[in-house]
Design a protein around this motif. Structure first.
Motif, mmCIF file in Angstrom:
data_model
loop_
_atom_site.group_PDB
_atom_site.id
_atom_site.type_symbol
_atom_site.label_atom_id
_atom_site.label_comp_id
_atom_site.label_asym_id
_atom_site.label_seq_id
_atom_site.Cartn_x
_atom_site.Cartn_y
_atom_site.Cartn_z
ATOM 1 N N TRP A 157 0.430 -1.002 0.175
ATOM 2 C CA TRP A 157 -0.225 -0.116 0.131
ATOM 3 C C TRP A 157 0.668 1.544 0.056
ATOM 4 O O TRP A 157 1.749 1.145 0.574
ATOM 5 C CB TRP A 157 -1.278 0.381 1.425
ATOM 6 C CG TRP A 157 -2.059 -0.356 0.682
ATOM 7 C CD1 TRP A 157 -2.174 -0.217 -0.125
ATOM 8 C CD2 TRP A 157 -3.171 -0.095 1.810
ATOM 9 N NE1 TRP A 157 -4.171 -0.645 0.317
ATOM 10 C CE2 TRP A 157 -4.284 -0.430 1.444
ATOM 11 C CE3 TRP A 157 -3.768 0.094 3.614
ATOM 12 C CZ2 TRP A 157 -6.050 -0.743 2.285
ATOM 13 C CZ3 TRP A 157 -4.479 -0.246 4.003
ATOM 14 C CH2 TRP A 157 -5.779 -0.413 3.173
ATOM 15 N N PRO A 158 0.428 1.951 -0.718
ATOM 16 C CA PRO A 158 0.799 3.597 -0.750
ATOM 17 C C PRO A 158 1.126 4.173 0.901
ATOM 18 O O PRO A 158 0.106 3.589 1.842
ATOM 19 C CB PRO A 158 0.245 4.445 -1.025
ATOM 20 C CG PRO A 158 -0.537 3.914 -2.071
ATOM 21 C CD PRO A 158 -0.702 2.559 -1.467
ATOM 22 N N MET A 159 1.767 4.696 1.038
ATOM 23 C CA MET A 159 2.444 4.864 2.695
ATOM 24 C C MET A 159 1.168 6.489 3.332
ATOM 25 O O MET A 159 0.451 6.227 4.775
ATOM 26 C CB MET A 159 3.370 6.053 3.168
ATOM 27 C CG MET A 159 3.969 6.323 4.419
ATOM 28 S SD MET A 159 3.295 5.269 5.646
ATOM 29 C CE MET A 159 5.141 3.998 5.231
ATOM 30 N N SER A 160 0.802 6.962 2.381
ATOM 31 C CA SER A 160 -0.234 7.970 2.304
ATOM 32 C C SER A 160 -1.458 7.494 2.599
ATOM 33 O O SER A 160 -2.395 7.601 3.860
ATOM 34 C CB SER A 160 -0.323 8.727 1.192
ATOM 35 O OG SER A 160 -1.217 7.912 -0.222
ATOM 36 N N ARG A 161 -2.054 5.965 2.026
ATOM 37 C CA ARG A 161 -3.181 4.978 2.622
ATOM 38 C C ARG A 161 -3.163 4.661 3.404
ATOM 39 O O ARG A 161 -4.501 3.797 4.702
ATOM 40 C CB ARG A 161 -3.718 4.013 0.856
ATOM 41 C CG ARG A 161 -4.819 3.552 1.210
ATOM 42 C CD ARG A 161 -5.543 2.330 0.028
ATOM 43 N NE ARG A 161 -6.798 1.703 0.294
ATOM 44 C CZ ARG A 161 -7.304 1.076 -0.914
ATOM 45 N NH1 ARG A 161 -6.342 0.856 -1.784
ATOM 46 N NH2 ARG A 161 -8.317 0.407 -0.372
ATOM 47 N N VAL A 162 -2.039 3.593 3.953
ATOM 48 C CA VAL A 162 -1.669 3.417 5.291
ATOM 49 C C VAL A 162 -1.877 3.871 6.257
ATOM 50 O O VAL A 162 -2.640 3.466 7.213
ATOM 51 C CB VAL A 162 -0.036 2.542 5.365
ATOM 52 C CG1 VAL A 162 0.030 1.553 6.686
ATOM 53 C CG2 VAL A 162 0.105 1.467 4.455
ATOM 54 N N LEU A 163 -1.245 5.519 6.150
ATOM 55 C CA LEU A 163 -2.137 6.305 7.526
ATOM 56 C C LEU A 163 -3.165 6.883 7.059
ATOM 57 O O LEU A 163 -3.227 6.646 8.717
ATOM 58 C CB LEU A 163 -0.487 7.708 6.926
ATOM 59 C CG LEU A 163 0.484 7.100 7.707
ATOM 60 C CD1 LEU A 163 1.259 8.656 7.464
ATOM 61 C CD2 LEU A 163 0.813 6.657 8.482
ATOM 62 N N MET A 164 -4.260 6.889 6.231
ATOM 63 C CA MET A 164 -5.227 6.854 6.065
ATOM 64 C C MET A 164 -6.582 6.090 7.064
ATOM 65 O O MET A 164 -7.049 6.383 7.593
ATOM 66 C CB MET A 164 -5.824 7.179 4.633
ATOM 67 C CG MET A 164 -6.734 8.027 4.653
ATOM 68 S SD MET A 164 -8.167 7.786 2.928
ATOM 69 C CE MET A 164 -7.965 6.199 2.659
#
Length: 253
Positions: free
Chosen positions: A149-156
């Motif tokens: 997963w892109p880090m932005s989606r992981v964090l989201m």
């Protein structure tokens, strides 16, 4: 019929009988659908599959129906709908069908292999053997178990679950998980027609309602792998529905 043939037929039928069914919603999943069906049916534990097909223009339904006609007619089923009507309504349609057909354990799973079919027996064990009512395939019970997963989606996703936990008071780490096993008693107790959300928030609402009704919920650690084939259905609108929907749930609106 000879005794040997009768025994063979009995053994064959017992393989295809099961107390468990996996609901798989699909929209444009031609790259994945046959492989995921075969992977589920290859497990030692017997599962049936119900595909909820939302009018995919890529021929997903045709693949499923061919597998039903050629190989799996007694354990693979499909409900075709007229269009892309939302994840929540797909599962509600599936839940009602499964209850009508007397399954005791009903599973939610994606078609794209982000949920590993090998984990289905672990969720089943958590309910059947350990007397839990809901088993959640959790990405966050032992840290962050997400691959590709892109880090932005992981964090989201991670902080969305933290946010939901804070607002609702649920002691669940992965509140938005879509890999779940429900005992039929849970689905019978929930007023499925009163479930309001269609997208990401549907998963939260189902868990919140089961928790509010006092059912035992267990998180089972899994590794979530981002899809390799096909296109993700996630959108900003779905995520926004979840953020606002949580407040509505907590306030009883």
């Amino acid at each position: 019929m000879s005794f040997a043939l009768f025994t063979l037929n009995l053994q064959f039928n017992s393989v295809n009988m099961t107390d468990s069914i996996v609901i798989i919603p699909t929209y444009n999943e031609k790259e994945n659908i046959e492989r995921i069906i075969r992977a589920v049916f290859a497990l030692n534990k017997a599962f049936h599959i119900l595909v909820i097909e939302d009018g995919s223009p890529d021929g997903t339904a045709d693949i499923v129906k061919k597998l039903m006609a050629d190989e799996f007619g007694d354990r693979l089923f499909i409900i075709e709908r007229s269009g892309k009507l939302g994840l929540g309504t797909a599962y509600i349609t599936g839940f009602k069908w499964c209850l009508e057909h007397s399954y005791d354990y009903v599973f939610e799973m994606d078609a794209d292999f982000s949920h590993n079919p090998d984990d289905l027996p672990r969720l089943y064990k958590a309910c059947h053997d350990e007397s839990n009512d809901v088993a959640i395939g959790s990405r966050y019970i032992t840290g962050v178990n997400v691959v590709n997963w892109p880090m932005s989606r992981v964090l989201m996703s991670y902080f969305a679950s933290k946010y939901v936990r804070f607002v609702t008071g649920m002691k669940i780490n992965d509140t938005t998980a879509g890999f779940v096993c429900y005992r039929r008693e849970v689905l019978e107790a929930i007023n499925l027609d009163a479930i309001r959300f269609k997208g990401y928030a549907f998963q939260i609402e189902m868990k919140y309602t089961a928790n509010r009704l006092g059912f035992r919920i267990k998180e089972v650690p899994v590794i979530f792998v981002n899809r390799v084939e096909g296109t993700s259905k996630m959108s900003g609108g779905i995520f926004s529905e979840a953020l606002l929907g949580v407040i509505r749930l907590r306030l009883g609106l």
